[in-house]
Scaffold this motif. Structure first.
Motif: not given
Length: 50
Positions: A10-20
């Motif tokens: 819930d705390n992990l924002d997947t868009s940040i990971v995918v975009s990086s």
């Protein structure tokens, strides 16, 4: 244990990971392409001399 995993997801924002990851791939492919096309100086500038 399951509750801890749920909180982490819930705390992990997947868009940040995918975009990086996407940005790293695009930069890597562009450096590789510049070196293959003969733009070694430009590739060294982009890759910080590596």
């Amino acid at each position: 244990m399951n509750d801890l995993v749920t909180k982490y997801r819930d705390n992990l924002d997947t868009s940040i990971v995918v975009s990086s990851i996407t940005a790293a791939l695009i930069i890597g492919v562009s450096i590789y392409g510049m070196r293959k096309m003969g733009f070694r100086t430009a590739a060294q500038i982009v890759s910080a001399g590596k």
